[in-house]
Design a protein around this motif. Sequence first.
Motif, PDB file in Angstrom:
ATOM      1  N   ALA A  75       0.981  -1.265   0.052  1.00 25.80           N
ATOM      2  CA  ALA A  75      -0.065   0.069   0.142  1.00 25.80           C
ATOM      3  C   ALA A  75       1.025   1.346  -0.005  1.00 25.80           C
ATOM      4  N   GLU A  76       1.897   1.360   0.853  1.00 23.17           N
ATOM      5  CA  GLU A  76       2.712   2.413   0.867  1.00 23.17           C
ATOM      6  C   GLU A  76       3.588   2.635  -0.230  1.00 23.17           C
ATOM      7  N   ILE A  77       3.961   1.365  -0.786  1.00 24.84           N
ATOM      8  CA  ILE A  77       4.698   1.671  -2.059  1.00 24.84           C
ATOM      9  C   ILE A  77       3.920   2.148  -3.183  1.00 24.84           C
ATOM     10  N   ARG A  78       2.813   1.456  -3.372  1.00 19.16           N
ATOM     11  CA  ARG A  78       1.885   2.221  -4.533  1.00 19.16           C
ATOM     12  C   ARG A  78       1.466   3.627  -4.385  1.00 19.16           C
ATOM     13  N   ARG A  79       1.385   4.190  -3.120  1.00 17.45           N
ATOM     14  CA  ARG A  79       0.967   5.463  -2.661  1.00 17.45           C
ATOM     15  C   ARG A  79       2.285   6.426  -2.795  1.00 17.45           C
ATOM     16  N   ARG A  80       3.483   5.971  -2.612  1.00 18.59           N
ATOM     17  CA  ARG A  80       4.586   6.741  -2.788  1.00 18.59           C
ATOM     18  C   ARG A  80       5.283   6.742  -4.518  1.00 18.59           C
ATOM     19  N   SER A  81       4.801   5.546  -4.998  1.00 16.05           N
ATOM     20  CA  SER A  81       5.256   5.570  -6.564  1.00 16.05           C
ATOM     21  C   SER A  81       4.451   5.618  -7.622  1.00 16.05           C
ATOM     22  N   GLY A  82       3.052   5.347  -7.340  1.00 13.49           N
ATOM     23  CA  GLY A  82       2.139   5.404  -8.436  1.00 13.49           C
ATOM     24  C   GLY A  82       2.273   3.979  -9.209  1.00 13.49           C
ATOM     25  N   ALA A  83       2.969   3.122  -8.792  1.00 14.55           N
ATOM     26  CA  ALA A  83       3.000   1.832  -9.139  1.00 14.55           C
ATOM     27  C   ALA A  83       1.770   1.001  -9.320  1.00 14.55           C
ATOM     28  N   ARG A  84       1.740   0.246 -10.576  1.00 14.58           N
ATOM     29  CA  ARG A  84       0.307  -0.433 -10.704  1.00 14.58           C
ATOM     30  C   ARG A  84       0.442  -1.814 -10.133  1.00 14.58           C
ATOM     31  N   VAL A  85      -0.414  -2.473  -9.255  1.00 17.36           N
ATOM     32  CA  VAL A  85      -0.211  -3.249  -8.576  1.00 17.36           C
ATOM     33  C   VAL A  85      -1.300  -4.604  -8.936  1.00 17.36           C
ATOM     34  N   PHE A  86      -0.581  -5.811  -9.373  1.00 16.98           N
ATOM     35  CA  PHE A  86      -1.245  -6.966  -9.994  1.00 16.98           C
ATOM     36  C   PHE A  86      -1.208  -8.156  -9.110  1.00 16.98           C
ATOM     37  N   ALA A  87      -2.513  -8.654  -8.876  1.00 15.84           N
ATOM     38  CA  ALA A  87      -2.542  -9.985  -8.107  1.00 15.84           C
ATOM     39  C   ALA A  87      -3.766 -10.785  -8.716  1.00 15.84           C
ATOM     40  N   HIS A  88      -3.922 -12.077  -8.381  1.00 17.75           N
ATOM     41  CA  HIS A  88      -4.881 -13.143  -8.748  1.00 17.75           C
ATOM     42  C   HIS A  88      -6.159 -12.529  -8.010  1.00 17.75           C
ATOM     43  N   ALA A  89      -7.079 -12.682  -8.899  1.00 17.04           N
ATOM     44  CA  ALA A  89      -8.934 -12.353  -8.415  1.00 17.04           C
ATOM     45  C   ALA A  89      -9.090 -12.961  -7.164  1.00 17.04           C
ATOM     46  N   ALA A  90      -8.495 -14.292  -7.180  1.00 11.77           N
ATOM     47  CA  ALA A  90      -9.092 -15.088  -6.100  1.00 11.77           C
ATOM     48  C   ALA A  90      -8.423 -14.693  -4.489  1.00 11.77           C
ATOM     49  N   ASP A  91      -7.311 -14.107  -4.556  1.00 11.28           N
ATOM     50  CA  ASP A  91      -6.611 -13.398  -3.435  1.00 11.28           C
ATOM     51  C   ASP A  91      -7.021 -11.998  -3.243  1.00 11.28           C
ATOM     52  N   ALA A  92      -7.600 -11.199  -4.444  1.00  8.93           N
ATOM     53  CA  ALA A  92      -7.895  -9.920  -4.206  1.00  8.93           C
ATOM     54  C   ALA A  92      -8.584  -9.369  -3.139  1.00  8.93           C
ATOM     55  N   PRO A  93      -9.735 -10.154  -2.618  1.00  7.92           N
ATOM     56  CA  PRO A  93     -10.729  -9.596  -1.428  1.00  7.92           C
ATOM     57  C   PRO A  93      -9.874  -9.382  -0.034  1.00  7.92           C
ATOM     58  N   VAL A  94      -8.783 -10.060  -0.079  1.00  2.00           N
ATOM     59  CA  VAL A  94      -7.953  -9.946   1.368  1.00  2.00           C
ATOM     60  C   VAL A  94      -6.985  -8.856   1.040  1.00  2.00           C
ATOM     61  N   ILE A  95      -6.367  -8.977   0.224  1.00  2.00           N
ATOM     62  CA  ILE A  95      -5.533  -7.533  -0.218  1.00  2.00           C
ATOM     63  C   ILE A  95      -6.090  -6.281  -0.129  1.00  2.00           C
ATOM     64  N   THR A  96      -7.472  -6.174  -0.592  1.00  2.00           N
ATOM     65  CA  THR A  96      -7.784  -4.853  -0.665  1.00  2.00           C
ATOM     66  C   THR A  96      -8.906  -4.716   0.752  1.00  2.00           C
ATOM     67  N   GLY A  97      -8.986  -5.546   1.484  1.00  5.28           N
ATOM     68  CA  GLY A  97      -9.861  -5.564   2.714  1.00  5.28           C
ATOM     69  C   GLY A  97     -11.130  -5.706   2.740  1.00  5.28           C
ATOM     70  N   ALA A  98     -11.622  -6.045   1.294  1.00  2.00           N
ATOM     71  CA  ALA A  98     -13.015  -6.617   1.292  1.00  2.00           C
ATOM     72  C   ALA A  98     -13.525  -7.538   2.187  1.00  2.00           C
ATOM     73  N   ILE A  99     -12.683  -8.315   2.420  1.00  4.72           N
ATOM     74  CA  ILE A  99     -12.739  -9.405   3.737  1.00  4.72           C
ATOM     75  C   ILE A  99     -11.905  -9.599   4.702  1.00  4.72           C
ATOM     76  N   PRO A 100     -12.156  -9.824   5.926  1.00  6.35           N
ATOM     77  CA  PRO A 100     -11.160  -9.592   6.933  1.00  6.35           C
ATOM     78  C   PRO A 100      -9.853 -10.532   6.637  1.00  6.35           C
ATOM     79  N   ARG A 101      -8.638 -10.042   6.970  1.00  2.45           N
ATOM     80  CA  ARG A 101      -7.325 -10.935   6.883  1.00  2.45           C
ATOM     81  C   ARG A 101      -7.355 -11.693   7.997  1.00  2.45           C
ATOM     82  N   GLU A 102      -7.187 -13.113   8.142  1.00  2.00           N
ATOM     83  CA  GLU A 102      -7.147 -14.023   9.287  1.00  2.00           C
ATOM     84  C   GLU A 102      -5.654 -13.936   9.615  1.00  2.00           C
ATOM     85  N   THR A 103      -5.601 -13.982  10.988  1.00  2.00           N
ATOM     86  CA  THR A 103      -4.377 -14.317  11.666  1.00  2.00           C
ATOM     87  C   THR A 103      -3.677 -15.471  11.409  1.00  2.00           C
TER      88      THR A 103
END
Length: 241
Positions: A75-103
């Motif tokens: 998140a900080e690297i994207r904010r500071r650089s404007g970099a485009r971020v790529f990930a698989h759709a199945a993992d996206a909800p955790v990365i974006t915070g759409a579903i809670p991250r499990e400890t």
Amino acid sequence: MSGVREVVDGVFELSLGVVNVHVVVTDDGVVLVDTGLPRNVKRIDRALRGLRKSIGDVRAVLLTHHHFDHVGTVAEIRRRSGARVFAHAADAPVITGAIPRETPAKGMAKLAARLIGSPEPTKLDQLITGDETSPLPGFTALHTPGHTRGHLSYLLDRDGGVLFAGDTASGTRDGKVTLGPTQASVDPAEQGRSLRKLAGYDFEHALFGHGPAVSGRAAELLRAYAGGSDGGSDGEGEGRP
């Protein structure tokens, strides 16, 4: 430069203790494969400056999966650089915070998560849904589920082929290849099948989320392991997430 190893021309392994971040220098700027644990932006920036680059030169981040030790600073690297971020759709909800991250449930991963904290959610710029797609020139994204449902590995067309295996496979201190950590895997048996899938590709070099890179004959070493193993569904990985 401590903690930085050039595996092939313009491809660097940055060791951040328990996890590796990979830096690829291209004509269009810097590509990062994963971003390590939370609170490591300064270490990444310091390593980039040793390569005469900076966070501002990062143009893209290719994420292998959603675990906290791989997306910790994205998140900080994207904010500071404007970099485009790529990930698989199945993992996206955790990365974006759409579903809670499990400890993490147990072991060192659980302790690290409690001490370091959880990654900041971030937007994603491109979701990868297919197999053998090309998110960036020269890169091929391979869906290698098992460690997570949306785990990705990446092949780079450079110097005989460079595999970024994420946590599907790991490097060993004696220069071999083994199954990646399975303690936090959603399906270790599927992870083993994904490792065997990677063994069907040709590449000279392999870099891993955990363990040292293998430079030269990496595909042969992966095939040797895959041919002599049931895929490691007994959890023989190194135990990191």
